[in-house]
Design an enzyme around this catalytic site. Structure first.
Site, PDB file in Angstrom:
ATOM      1  CE  LYS A  32      -4.162  -1.841   2.133  1.00  0.00           C
ATOM      2  NZ  LYS A  32      -5.089  -1.792   3.231  1.00  0.00           N
ATOM      3  CE  LYS A  50      -5.930  -8.176  -1.548  1.00  0.00           C
ATOM      4  NZ  LYS A  50      -5.799  -7.827  -0.175  1.00  0.00           N
ATOM      5  CE  LYS A  90     -12.493  -3.505   0.876  1.00  0.00           C
ATOM      6  NZ  LYS A  90     -13.393  -3.930   1.897  1.00  0.00           N
TER       7      LYS A  90
HETATM    8  P1  TYM Z   1     -10.557  -6.419   4.573  1.00  0.00           P
HETATM    9  O1  TYM Z   1     -11.615  -5.467   5.003  1.00  0.00           O
HETATM   10  O2  TYM Z   1      -9.637  -6.007   3.499  1.00  0.00           O
HETATM   11  O3  TYM Z   1     -11.211  -7.774   4.105  1.00  0.00           O
HETATM   12  C1  TYM Z   1     -12.174  -8.476   4.900  1.00  0.00           C
HETATM   13  C2  TYM Z   1     -11.935  -9.972   4.794  1.00  0.00           C
HETATM   14  O4  TYM Z   1     -12.005 -10.398   3.430  1.00  0.00           O
HETATM   15  C3  TYM Z   1     -10.857 -11.173   3.102  1.00  0.00           C
HETATM   16  N1  TYM Z   1     -10.546 -10.961   1.677  1.00  0.00           N
HETATM   17  C4  TYM Z   1     -10.422 -11.940   0.775  1.00  0.00           C
HETATM   18  N2  TYM Z   1     -10.549 -13.278   0.870  1.00  0.00           N
HETATM   19  C5  TYM Z   1     -10.380 -14.004  -0.247  1.00  0.00           C
HETATM   20  N3  TYM Z   1     -10.108 -13.450  -1.466  1.00  0.00           N
HETATM   21  C6  TYM Z   1      -9.986 -12.119  -1.614  1.00  0.00           C
HETATM   22  N4  TYM Z   1      -9.750 -11.595  -2.815  1.00  0.00           N
HETATM   23  C7  TYM Z   1     -10.143 -11.303  -0.461  1.00  0.00           C
HETATM   24  N5  TYM Z   1     -10.092  -9.954  -0.261  1.00  0.00           N
HETATM   25  C8  TYM Z   1     -10.331  -9.770   1.053  1.00  0.00           C
HETATM   26  C9  TYM Z   1      -9.763 -10.641   4.003  1.00  0.00           C
HETATM   27  O5  TYM Z   1      -8.732 -11.591   4.174  1.00  0.00           O
HETATM   28  C10 TYM Z   1     -10.521 -10.369   5.279  1.00  0.00           C
HETATM   29  O6  TYM Z   1     -10.618 -11.538   6.072  1.00  0.00           O
HETATM   30  N6  TYM Z   1      -7.065  -6.093   8.120  1.00  0.00           N
HETATM   31  C11 TYM Z   1      -8.373  -6.644   7.804  1.00  0.00           C
HETATM   32  C12 TYM Z   1      -9.452  -6.154   8.735  1.00  0.00           C
HETATM   33  C13 TYM Z   1      -9.208  -6.393  10.185  1.00  0.00           C
HETATM   34  C14 TYM Z   1      -9.268  -7.635  10.849  1.00  0.00           C
HETATM   35  C15 TYM Z   1      -9.044  -7.351  12.228  1.00  0.00           C
HETATM   36  C16 TYM Z   1      -9.474  -8.949  10.415  1.00  0.00           C
HETATM   37  C17 TYM Z   1      -8.947  -5.435  11.128  1.00  0.00           C
HETATM   38  N7  TYM Z   1      -8.856  -6.015  12.350  1.00  0.00           N
HETATM   39  C18 TYM Z   1      -9.001  -8.372  13.177  1.00  0.00           C
HETATM   40  C19 TYM Z   1      -9.446  -9.954  11.383  1.00  0.00           C
HETATM   41  C20 TYM Z   1      -9.205  -9.670  12.736  1.00  0.00           C
HETATM   42  C21 TYM Z   1      -8.736  -6.207   6.399  1.00  0.00           C
HETATM   43  O7  TYM Z   1      -8.254  -5.239   5.887  1.00  0.00           O
HETATM   44  O8  TYM Z   1      -9.720  -6.924   5.845  1.00  0.00           O
END
Ligand code: TYM
Length: 338
Positions: free
Chosen positions: A117, A200, A203
């Site tokens: 990022k 992957k 968004k």
């Molecule tokens: P975020 O908001 O980007 O994504 C939410 C969840 O979706 C999963 N994900 C995917 N899984 C499979 N294929 C994809 N292309 C794909 N894109 C996204 C992510 O792995 C995630 O599980 N850092 C985290 C948010 C967070 C969090 C936490 C997660 C903050 N605190 C504590 C678990 C525990 C994030 O940015 O997810």
């Protein structure tokens, strides 16, 4: 939702108007499945959502409520799990500070999501918040003494950091945190972009490759029919040589709860056109009623706020106890009562 069950914690960023199919198949589907076997805490990580390109305040509020509606529409039941906003539980940032003070600067700098990022945004645009993002994520998890963290593959390194910080704190100050395990689905841990099937689904990539759950059904079908494939004709799972078709096979299998090999067998000799048509039908069969449920839920924003209030009350009870324990162990004076 019983304190005797093992705990689960996960979070999702309210950074767009709609979650995408990768979010659902990589994470949310598991959240729903786990709410009965675990004492489950699921949050909208709105604090994390301002680390890169913070949206206008009204948009953040709207996306946060819409995110909750999407979680409920996906199958989370506020009677069986706690759904809340990260910003409603001050303990997350209170714990994060202490964890920052046991995280190495180099250790945080090695997080690949931070590197990606920050490379994309350029050094002037990167904030300290983006740098400490994974430590706040560790606080999100450790504050609930979570045993399991259902996430997609891209979050594995952050959960690994969380485990390291838990172990470090425990060995320095005595047993305090449960060391959590990542819970990453075997089949759908990484859903790929339809136009660039080696990246992957995200968004931040152009819209044509992302299947947003709230897309119009016709738009979803068109995106799937235009998905990049290869010059062969055989529907075969081979992620190295056929990333586009393999991604569609994984999507089809995950959306219909089947094994990739079974879907592959069904479409042997079928040709790409027929296969893509079937994938589009399966995705639309999921997304269409999902979109209707979201619209119904959003018609009553007060109910969404009630869900968040109840979830935050349950979350605060657990989080405050962990912060009190951690602050005492570190050596902060107990707050005196007047
Ligand atoms: P975020 O908001 O980007 O994504 C939410 C969840 O979706 C999963 N994900 C995917 N899984 C499979 N294929 C994809 N292309 C794909 N894109 C996204 C992510 O792995 C995630 O599980 N850092 C985290 C948010 C967070 C969090 C936490 C997660 C903050 N605190 C504590 C678990 C525990 C994030 O940015 O997810």
């Amino acid at each position: 939702m019983s304190p005797d069950q093992p705990r689960v914690l996960s979070g999702i960023q309210p950074t767009s108007d709609s979650f995408h199919l990768g979010n659902y198949l990589g994470a949310l589907k598991q959240w729903v499945a786990m709410q009965d076997r675990y004492d489950a805490f699921y949050c909208i990580v709105d604090l994390h959502a301002i680390t890169v390109d913070p949206p206008p305040p009204d948009q953040l509020r709207e996306r946060s409520r819409s995110s909750v509606a999407q979680l409920l529409a996906a199958g989370l039941d506020p009677q069986r799990c706690s759904v809340f906003a990260q910003s409603h539980v001050p303990g997350h940032t209170q714990l994060s500070w202490v964890l920052e003070c046991i995280t190495g600067y180099g250790e945080a700098g090695r997080m690949t999501q931070f590197k990606d990022k920050s490379q994309r945004s350029g050094t002037d645009a990167i904030t300290v918040g983006l740098f400490t993002y994974p430590v706040l994520m560790a606080a999100d998890i450790l504050i609930y003494q979570a045993d399991a963290v259902p996430v997609g593959e891209d979050q594995r390194q952050h959960v690994e950091l969380t485990r390291n910080l838990a172990q470090r704190f425990n060995s320095r100050y005595g047993p305090t945190f449960t060391v959590p395990e990542p819970f990453i689905p075997a089949q759908s841990a990484k859903i790929y972009d339809l136009q660039e099937p080696t990246a992957k689904m995200s968004k931040s990539l152009p819209d044509a490759g992302t299947l947003s759950l709230l897309d119009d059904p016709a738009v979803l079908a068109r995106k799937i029919k235009r998905a990049v494939t290869d010059t062969e004709t055989e529907v075969r799972y081979d992620p190295q040589r056929k990333p586009g078709i393999s991604n569609l096979l994984v999507i089809m299998a995950a959306v219909t709860d089947r094994a990739v090999a079974d879907v592959e067998a069904d479409f042997s000799g079928a040709g790409y056109g027929a296969f893509k048509g079937a994938v589009a039908d399966a995705v639309v069969a999921f997304a269409e009623p999902f979109g209707k449920r979201v619209a119904d839920l959003l018609a009553d924003p007060a109910e969404i706020d009630r869900v968040l209030a109840a979830g935050a009350a349950r979350a605060r009870a657990v989080a405050d106890a962990t912060v009190a324990d951690v602050y005492a162990k570190v050596g902060f004076l107990p707050p005196a009562t007047a």
